[in-house]
Design an enzyme around this catalytic site. Structure first.
Site, PDB file in Angstrom:
ATOM      1  N   GLU A  41       0.838  -1.203   0.000  1.00 27.32           N
ATOM      2  CA  GLU A  41       0.000   0.000   0.000  1.00 27.32           C
ATOM      3  C   GLU A  41       0.873   1.253   0.000  1.00 27.32           C
ATOM      4  OE1 GLU A  41      -3.616   1.881   2.775  1.00 27.32           O
ATOM      5  OE2 GLU A  41      -2.523   0.106   3.437  1.00 27.32           O
ATOM      6  N   LYS A 110      -9.140   3.064  -2.517  1.00 24.08           N
ATOM      7  CA  LYS A 110      -9.536   2.405  -1.270  1.00 24.08           C
ATOM      8  C   LYS A 110     -10.913   2.876  -0.811  1.00 24.08           C
ATOM      9  CE  LYS A 110      -7.544   1.368   3.291  1.00 24.08           C
ATOM     10  NZ  LYS A 110      -6.360   1.641   4.166  1.00 24.08           N
ATOM     11  N   CYS A 143      -5.739  -3.063   2.231  1.00 22.22           N
ATOM     12  CA  CYS A 143      -5.613  -3.115   3.683  1.00 22.22           C
ATOM     13  C   CYS A 143      -6.936  -3.321   4.412  1.00 22.22           C
ATOM     14  CB  CYS A 143      -4.887  -1.864   4.166  1.00 22.22           C
ATOM     15  SG  CYS A 143      -4.193  -2.014   5.823  1.00 22.22           S
TER      16      CYS A 143
END
Length: 287
Positions: A41, A110, A143
């Site tokens: 990430e 995200k 994540c």
């Protein structure tokens, strides 16, 4: 398809050094037979950007993306890496998938932003993103996304064979790369690849534990909690036909009963006020 997953400590705030490392890793991954190299990430600049985020962010077709495309084409390997994406006045926590021919295949923003710092720096994404590479359907997540079973289940229902999860995970959340990752793979009968940082950036330290997990919920490859690693594994859904025949979760679903799970106004159990305050103090340390 062979997948390579990189875990390591990048050069914080130095995109050129991280691109040079990407070039070296791509060469190594190709020598090991990989056709996709996956990096963590916000790999490009480092994750813990704080007020440096705005100057580190760049468009999906910016200078770094053009250099990544050159690396991919030069080595003949697809690349998946995280970066801070600028789109007008908005900044997103994004990952870019570049094909082995250097052409962009997918860009994912995200969806589930963690804690006040991510929500201060980034806008949330709004879409599921999938791509096809070498006959495999790849779902993209970042994540915190993997901690939402509804999100991963939806990618599986959309046909994902593999879900790629670049991440930045810190102590004390050891159960996420072990228990949760294995459960997501098992309950959805998919491959999950998890690429974490190791080492530290400013006050944040990372727990490593990058992994490639099979549809049977077992580790195919697993890195340690410290240091650099390049995990390489074959992603072959046909090899797990027996596991998929035994674990028929997707076929046995009863979605008519699950509406409340996805309802926007669904009741949630809140932590007590004093606990929420303590959690808020720790959120900056998480990821």
């Amino acid at each position: 398809m062979k997948l390579a997953v990189y875990q390591g400590t990048g050069d914080f705030l130095d995109k050129m050094a991280n691109l040079a490392r990407m070039d070296r890793l791509a060469a190594t991954a190709v020598r090991q037979g990989a056709s996709l190299l996956m990096l963590p990430e916000i790999y490009l600049s480092g994750y813990n950007l704080g007020d440096d985020c705005a100057r580190m962010a760049e468009p999906a077709d910016g200078a770094s993306a053009r250099e990544a495309a050159r690396i991919a084409k030069h080595h003949g390997i697809a690349l998946l890496y995280g970066y801070a994406e600028r789109d007008g006045d908005a900044i997103y926590n994004s990952i870019l998938l570049v094909g082995a021919d250097g052409k962009p295949l997918a860009n994912y923003r995200k969806v589930h932003l963690f804690g006040p710092e991510e929500k201060r720096l980034f806008e949330p994404g709004k879409d599921y993103v999938m791509a096809t590479l070498n006959g495999l359907t790849i779902g993209l997540a970042i994540c915190y996304d993997v901690e939402f079973p509804e999100f991963i289940r939806t990618l599986a229902l959309k046909g994902a064979d593999l879900i790629a999860v670049p991440t930045c995970l810190t102590p004390p959340y050891w159960e996420i790369p072990t228990s949760i990752l294995r459960a997501r793979a098992y309950e959805n009968q998919i491959f999950l690849a998890y690429a974490n940082h190791s080492g530290a950036e400013r006050e944040l330290s990372y727990i490593g534990m990058s992994a490639i997990v099979g549809p049977d919920g077992k580790d195919i490859q697993r890195a340690g909690s410290e240091g650099e690693a390049l995990l390489v594994a074959e992603i072959d859904p046909a090899a797990y036909a027996e596991s998929r025949a035994l674990n028929t979760y997707l076929a046995d679903r009863r979605p008519a009963l699950y509406g409340a799970v996805a309802a926007a106004g669904a009741t949630t159990t809140q932590s007590p006020p004093q606990k929420r305050t303590a959690i808020a103090r720790r959120q900056r340390r998480r990821r």
